[in-house]
Scaffold this motif. Structure first.
Motif, PDB file in Angstrom:
ATOM      1  N   ALA A   1       0.830  -1.212   0.000  1.00 13.32           N
ATOM      2  CA  ALA A   1       0.000   0.000   0.000  1.00 13.32           C
ATOM      3  C   ALA A   1       0.858   1.254   0.000  1.00 13.32           C
ATOM      4  N   VAL A   2       1.932   1.241   0.802  1.00 16.78           N
ATOM      5  CA  VAL A   2       2.745   2.454   0.956  1.00 16.78           C
ATOM      6  C   VAL A   2       3.767   2.619  -0.176  1.00 16.78           C
ATOM      7  N   ALA A   3       4.172   1.508  -0.815  1.00 21.64           N
ATOM      8  CA  ALA A   3       5.250   1.578  -1.812  1.00 21.64           C
ATOM      9  C   ALA A   3       4.948   2.513  -2.991  1.00 21.64           C
ATOM     10  N   PRO A   4       3.777   2.430  -3.642  1.00 15.91           N
ATOM     11  CA  PRO A   4       3.546   3.316  -4.799  1.00 15.91           C
ATOM     12  C   PRO A   4       3.591   4.799  -4.451  1.00 15.91           C
ATOM     13  N   ILE A   5       2.949   5.191  -3.342  1.00 16.10           N
ATOM     14  CA  ILE A   5       2.931   6.616  -2.973  1.00 16.10           C
ATOM     15  C   ILE A   5       4.317   7.064  -2.514  1.00 16.10           C
ATOM     16  N   LEU A   6       5.070   6.147  -1.873  1.00 18.47           N
ATOM     17  CA  LEU A   6       6.447   6.457  -1.467  1.00 18.47           C
ATOM     18  C   LEU A   6       7.307   6.777  -2.692  1.00 18.47           C
ATOM     19  N   VAL A   7       7.226   5.911  -3.701  1.00 15.05           N
ATOM     20  CA  VAL A   7       8.023   6.107  -4.923  1.00 15.05           C
ATOM     21  C   VAL A   7       7.622   7.418  -5.601  1.00 15.05           C
ATOM     22  N   PHE A   8       6.325   7.643  -5.753  1.00 14.48           N
ATOM     23  CA  PHE A   8       5.845   8.827  -6.459  1.00 14.48           C
ATOM     24  C   PHE A   8       6.306  10.114  -5.769  1.00 14.48           C
ATOM     25  N   ILE A   9       6.062  10.196  -4.456  1.00 14.45           N
ATOM     26  CA  ILE A   9       6.407  11.418  -3.707  1.00 14.45           C
ATOM     27  C   ILE A   9       7.916  11.611  -3.632  1.00 14.45           C
ATOM     28  N   LEU A  10       8.656  10.530  -3.343  1.00 14.35           N
ATOM     29  CA  LEU A  10      10.103  10.638  -3.158  1.00 14.35           C
ATOM     30  C   LEU A  10      10.808  11.060  -4.446  1.00 14.35           C
ATOM     31  N   VAL A  11      10.411  10.439  -5.564  1.00 16.19           N
ATOM     32  CA  VAL A  11      11.040  10.772  -6.855  1.00 16.19           C
ATOM     33  C   VAL A  11      10.709  12.209  -7.258  1.00 16.19           C
ATOM     34  N   ALA A  12       9.421  12.577  -7.153  1.00 17.67           N
ATOM     35  CA  ALA A  12       9.016  13.946  -7.520  1.00 17.67           C
ATOM     36  C   ALA A  12       9.725  14.978  -6.644  1.00 17.67           C
ATOM     37  N   ALA A  13       9.806  14.725  -5.333  1.00 14.32           N
ATOM     38  CA  ALA A  13      10.456  15.664  -4.415  1.00 14.32           C
ATOM     39  C   ALA A  13      11.955  15.763  -4.695  1.00 14.32           C
ATOM     40  N   SER A  14      12.595  14.611  -4.975  1.00 11.34           N
ATOM     41  CA  SER A  14      14.045  14.608  -5.233  1.00 11.34           C
ATOM     42  C   SER A  14      14.381  15.424  -6.473  1.00 11.34           C
ATOM     43  N   ILE A  15      13.609  15.218  -7.535  1.00  8.84           N
ATOM     44  CA  ILE A  15      13.893  15.936  -8.786  1.00  8.84           C
ATOM     45  C   ILE A  15      13.540  17.417  -8.653  1.00  8.84           C
TER      46      ILE A  15
ATOM     47  N   GLN B   1      24.042  18.928  -9.915  1.00 10.98           N
ATOM     48  CA  GLN B   1      24.028  17.733  -9.062  1.00 10.98           C
ATOM     49  C   GLN B   1      23.695  16.536  -9.947  1.00 10.98           C
ATOM     50  N   HIS B   2      24.551  15.520  -9.923  1.00 11.87           N
ATOM     51  CA  HIS B   2      24.393  14.403 -10.867  1.00 11.87           C
ATOM     52  C   HIS B   2      23.817  13.178 -10.167  1.00 11.87           C
ATOM     53  N   THR B   3      22.958  12.473 -10.894  1.00  9.97           N
ATOM     54  CA  THR B   3      22.551  11.138 -10.456  1.00  9.97           C
ATOM     55  C   THR B   3      23.320  10.134 -11.313  1.00  9.97           C
ATOM     56  N   TYR B   4      23.308   8.889 -10.877  1.00  6.42           N
ATOM     57  CA  TYR B   4      24.165   7.887 -11.531  1.00  6.42           C
ATOM     58  C   TYR B   4      23.336   6.766 -12.153  1.00  6.42           C
TER      59      TYR B   4
ATOM     60  N   ASP C   1      19.149   4.426   2.556  1.00  8.99           N
ATOM     61  CA  ASP C   1      19.317   5.584   3.445  1.00  8.99           C
ATOM     62  C   ASP C   1      20.319   5.258   4.550  1.00  8.99           C
ATOM     63  N   LYS C   2      20.231   4.032   5.080  1.00 12.11           N
ATOM     64  CA  LYS C   2      21.153   3.575   6.120  1.00 12.11           C
ATOM     65  C   LYS C   2      22.589   3.515   5.597  1.00 12.11           C
ATOM     66  N   LEU C   3      22.750   3.151   4.311  1.00 17.05           N
ATOM     67  CA  LEU C   3      24.078   3.073   3.694  1.00 17.05           C
ATOM     68  C   LEU C   3      24.598   4.446   3.264  1.00 17.05           C
ATOM     69  N   LYS C   4      23.762   5.484   3.492  1.00 18.76           N
ATOM     70  CA  LYS C   4      24.125   6.871   3.145  1.00 18.76           C
ATOM     71  C   LYS C   4      24.403   7.036   1.653  1.00 18.76           C
ATOM     72  N   LEU C   5      23.542   6.419   0.825  1.00 21.18           N
ATOM     73  CA  LEU C   5      23.660   6.571  -0.625  1.00 21.18           C
ATOM     74  C   LEU C   5      22.943   7.843  -1.064  1.00 21.18           C
ATOM     75  N   ASP C   6      23.185   8.251  -2.291  1.00 23.83           N
ATOM     76  CA  ASP C   6      22.588   9.466  -2.835  1.00 23.83           C
ATOM     77  C   ASP C   6      21.081   9.270  -3.039  1.00 23.83           C
ATOM     78  N   GLU C   7      20.267  10.077  -2.336  1.00 29.62           N
ATOM     79  CA  GLU C   7      18.803   9.888  -2.387  1.00 29.62           C
ATOM     80  C   GLU C   7      18.245  10.139  -3.790  1.00 29.62           C
ATOM     81  N   ASP C   8      18.802  11.117  -4.500  1.00 29.26           N
ATOM     82  CA  ASP C   8      18.324  11.401  -5.855  1.00 29.26           C
ATOM     83  C   ASP C   8      18.525  10.196  -6.775  1.00 29.26           C
ATOM     84  N   THR C   9      19.531   9.382  -6.466  1.00 26.80           N
ATOM     85  CA  THR C   9      19.801   8.190  -7.280  1.00 26.80           C
ATOM     86  C   THR C   9      18.923   7.024  -6.854  1.00 26.80           C
ATOM     87  N   TYR C  10      18.967   6.671  -5.557  1.00 23.16           N
ATOM     88  CA  TYR C  10      18.255   5.447  -5.152  1.00 23.16           C
ATOM     89  C   TYR C  10      16.741   5.594  -5.183  1.00 23.16           C
ATOM     90  N   SER C  11      16.231   6.831  -5.086  1.00 23.31           N
ATOM     91  CA  SER C  11      14.768   7.001  -5.158  1.00 23.31           C
ATOM     92  C   SER C  11      14.237   6.607  -6.532  1.00 23.31           C
TER      93      SER C  11
END
Length: 405
Positions: free
Chosen positions: A53-67, A74-77, A276-286
């Motif tokens: 239930a939470v995964a689709p809205i998480l992806v949508f909000i996180l990606v839109a907010a990151s971009i 700032q580069h993504t990989y 997030d725990k591994l301290k990776l780039d949020e713009d990339t992993y989102s």
């Protein structure tokens, strides 16, 4: 007061150890009281349902907010990550071909999958993927179509990139809010895993799997080689560091949950929390994690290849080297279009069987065998697929961070 103290201690406890305790208690309950264990399955269903239930809205909000909040220069990989996804999936198919030739298996064919509707060719798989891109955004969220969700989130994020600071802050706050809900759900994993383990053992047992022990051995061996040999080599080449701490952490904190939920989509929140725990780039992993749940399908490629070649050996068909390589490519491409639901890769077996002229009614009997062993095969497949998403994302992020230092 003591009640609150217990909750606080649970919340601060080691999640991996708590999940391990849930597995042990689940096995014990299934052994002692199968009826009670089946009832405990409600906890597992609620946990998987909450994640889905939470995964689709998480992806949508996180990606839109990151971009939207991305700073200039700032580069993504994403490009190297997608290359690793595709390369890893192809290597998985080639590994499965090699093991299938070294240890050829034949099947006792069964019925039971006649009602399924497999795709008729690679063209149909790619056609479906393309149309998922232009899905209605509401429907994409409702049906957990992550290709469509990503397309709309990226589009909205780009459109809001030049919006006012207030609008961007709203999306940033929303992403933090959804992430908090995700962390709460993941803390409940020990209860969910307990329910899934106890109900699965009580309902299916493992008696039906004994007749397919050799087939399962080939499948699981191929998946183990990818997880413990091929993936570490890729990480070593990419980062120049000892790969096993990262690989084992991903298997422990992502693979175990994915094994029991049997859904890459449900494991997206778990993977994002691990990134997030591994301290990776949020713009990339989102972006890379939900994309990986769709196209990084090493486990699916192995399942398609091994079961198809088992059908080939059962029918006594001779296979030359070039045809086997072609099968690897077809399996890798097909796997990228595999459905994100439990057993989704099995419906692509008739497509691969068509390379060898195996009729559809025989191919569907092979699919039915896949459903019988699915309690182990699909769990291991999902664990490999999902943990590899984080492994490759982390490898690229760490490699790029080294270069920029």
């Amino acid at each position: 007061m003591q009640h609150n103290s217990l909750i606080a201690r649970f919340a601060r406890g080691n999640l991996v150890l708590q999940i391990l305790a849930g597995i042990v208690i689940g096995v014990a309950l299934a052994t002692v009281s199968p009826d009670l264990a089946k009832d405990a399955g409600l906890l597992g269903s609620l946990f998987v349902g909450a994640l889905k239930a939470v995964a689709p809205i998480l992806v949508f909000i996180l990606v839109a907010a990151s971009i939207a909040n991305q700073k200039k220069n700032q580069h993504t990989y994403m490009r190297p990550i997608v290359v690793l996804y595709l390369f890893g999936t192809l290597m998985a198919a080639l590994t499965a071909v090699a093991l299938s030739f070294l240890f050829p298996t034949t099947l006792t064919l069964v019925t039971g999958a006649e009602g399924a509707n497999p795709p008729q060719g690679i063209g149909e798989v790619l056609h479906t993927l393309l149309f998922k891109l232009v899905d209605n955004p509401v429907n994409a969220l409702m049906s957990a179509n992550y290709i469509g969700i990503l397309a709309w989130a990226i589009g909205l994020g780009l459109a809001l990139h030049h919006a006012s600071g207030t609008t961007k802050a709203v999306f940033e706050d929303l992403s933090h809010g959804v992430s908090t809900i995700v962390r709460f759900i993941i803390r409940l994993a020990p209860f969910g895993i307990f329910g899934l383990v106890s109900s699965t053992l009580a309902t299916t047992g493992f008696e039906a799997l004994t007749g397919y022990a050799k087939l399962l051995a080939v499948l699981l061996s191929a998946m183990a080689i990818i997880a413990l040999v091929v993936n570490p080599i890729i990480v070593l080449v990419k980062t120049g560091e000892n790969p096993y701490p990262l690989v084992f952490q991903c298997l422990r904190e992502s693979g175990v949950t994915a094994f029991f939920t049997r859904s890459s989509a449900a494991n997206i929140p778990v993977n994002m929390t691990l990134c997030d725990k591994l301290k990776l780039d949020e713009d990339t992993y989102s972006v890379s994690i939900p994309l990986g749940a769709t196209i990084n399908m090493a486990g699916a490629a192995i399942t398609i290849t091994v079961l198809t070649l088992a059908a080939v050996h059962t029918m006594g068909i001779e296979v030359d080297f070039l045809t086997a390589i072609l099968l690897s490519v077809v399996a890798a491409v097909s796997a990228c279009g595999a459905s994100g639901v439990a057993g989704g890769s099995l419906l692509l077996i008739p497509l691969a069987c068509g390379l060898f002229g195996i009729p559809n009614d025989i191919a569907m009997q092979v699919v039915a065998v896949g459903f019988i062993i699915g309690v182990v095969q699909d769990s291991a497949e999902t664990a490999l697929n999902s943990s590899t998403d984080v492994v490759f994302t982390a490898a690229v992020c760490k490699s790029q961070q080294k270069k920029s230092q």
